[in-house]
Design an enzyme around this catalytic site. Structure first.
Site, PDB file in Angstrom:
ATOM      1  N   TYR A 159      -1.385  -1.147  10.101  1.00  0.00           N
ATOM      2  CA  TYR A 159      -1.286  -1.362   8.907  1.00  0.00           C
ATOM      3  C   TYR A 159      -0.305  -0.744   7.934  1.00  0.00           C
ATOM      4  CZ  TYR A 159      -3.793  -1.307   4.319  1.00  0.00           C
ATOM      5  OH  TYR A 159      -4.206  -1.657   3.000  1.00  0.00           O
ATOM      6  N   SER A 162       0.872  -1.163   0.085  1.00  0.00           N
ATOM      7  CA  SER A 162       0.015   0.125  -0.040  1.00  0.00           C
ATOM      8  C   SER A 162       0.858   1.035   0.004  1.00  0.00           C
ATOM      9  CB  SER A 162      -0.894   0.043   1.288  1.00  0.00           C
ATOM     10  OG  SER A 162      -1.454   1.391   1.385  1.00  0.00           O
TER      11      SER A 162
END
Ligand SMILES: NC(=O)c1ccc[n+]([C@@H]2O[C@H](COP(=O)([O-])OP(=O)(O)OC[C@H]3O[C@@H](n4cnc5c(N)ncnc54)[C@H](O)[C@@H]3O)[C@@H](O)[C@H]2O)c1
Length: 290
Positions: A160, A147
């Site tokens: 995350y 990401s």
């Protein structure tokens, strides 16, 4: 079947939803046979029924698998070999949002769950796919969904972001170690992509935010990531390994948006010229016409 992935066999984890699902369809259209690995059995079975009705029935299988579980991952790889005879492409894509909230309030269980799915899952997928690819002796392509959150603070919750940063580095070390076996490893770093995980039931609201902040002026869609994965899966990218490919509509190129806010740059859109620094030579500027 002809196509950019003709004769190849792929596993797509998290393939029952979002960008994984778009990738499964794209891979099938390009001639691959695909194992869809996902924890969500209901979505997986419905998706396979849909694929059957589109004529892909012989080329797609669903396997219920938790990517953080080694036995499930081993069985998923085994299923590709039993059903389709080999494994050429492993797309480690399954993901969750994971732990959120202030660092002082995050529990160890939630932190560990996040890393188990996002990091252990990528490690296990790489481990078992690499074993199969090495014993075949024909190389392969491993793709990991990271990401843009891996690249800075403030883009997503810390657990995350940290997990995705680990995926970026693990992808590089995998490329180094597995290169001699002709196995490539690359990461895709999506920006804002309109999937169920991202929009959480409010697609219009989420889409609008990314229309505003992604320079390309729109939110990403699963197909944008599917095209990048297709390229990395295919032989067209045969010399690309250890790469982190941002697919973010320019989101990370925007950076901190300092230009236009720093002293002297406030009128950046109204004037043009050259700043000669502290050389003693005069800087020049001219006002732009409307
Ligand atoms: N959507 C975005 O904007 C965005 C941005 C950057 C990165 N990502 C990453 O993209 C990947 C795909 O996400 P998406 O947006 O398509 O989400 P999604 O929720 O639509 O799809 C994710 C899929 O992964 C599956 N999954 C979750 N945990 C699993 C597990 N332990 N084992 C097996 N399957 C599991 C889910 O059941 C689901 O089908 C994720 O790794 C996510 O972190 C998404």
């Amino acid at each position: 079947m002809a196509g950019r992935l003709a004769d190849k066999v792929a596993i797509v984890t998290g393939g029952a939803s979002g960008m994984g699902r778009s990738g499964v369809i794209r891979f099938l259209e390009e001639g691959a046979r695909v194992v869809v690995g996902d924890l969500n059995e209901e979505n997986g079975n419905t998706f396979i029924e849909e694929l059957n009705s589109k004529g892909f029935g012989n080329s797609a299988r669903f396997v219920r698998a938790d990517v953080s579980d080694e036995g499930d991952t081993r069985a998923m790889v085994q299923s590709a070999i039993e059903n389709f005879g080999r494994l050429d492409v492993m797309w480690n894509n399954a993901g969750i949002g994971g732990a959120f909230g202030p660092i002082t309030d995050v529990s160890v269980e939630d932190w560990d769950f996040t890393f188990a799915v996002l990091v252990r899952g990528v490690f296990l997928g790489t481990k078992h796919a690499a074993k199969a690819m090495i014993s075949q002796g024909t190389g392969g392509s491993i793709i990991n969904t990271a990401s843009v959150a891996a690249l800075g603070g403030g883009l997503a919750p810390h657990a995350y972001s940290g997990a995705k940063a680990a995926v970026v580095n693990f992808t590089m070390t995998s490329a180094v170690e597995l290169g001699p076996n002709k196995i490539r490893a690359n990461a895709i770093l999506p920006g804002g992509i309109l999937t169920p995980l991202m929009h959480q039931g409010k697609p219009e609201e989420a889409g609008k935010v990314f229309e505003e902040i992604q320079p390309i002026g729109r939110v990403g869609v699963g197909e944008d990531i599917a095209e990048a994965a297709l390229f990395l899966a295919s032989d067209e990218s045969s010399f690309i390994s250890g790469e982190s490919l941002k697919v973010d509509g320019g989101l990370m190129a925007v950076g901190a948006k300092l230009w236009g806010r720093l002293a002297g740059s406030e009128k950046a859109h109204e004037v043009a010229g050259v700043n000669r620094g502290t050389t003693g030579v005069r800087s020049e500027w001219r006002k732009l016409e409307d």
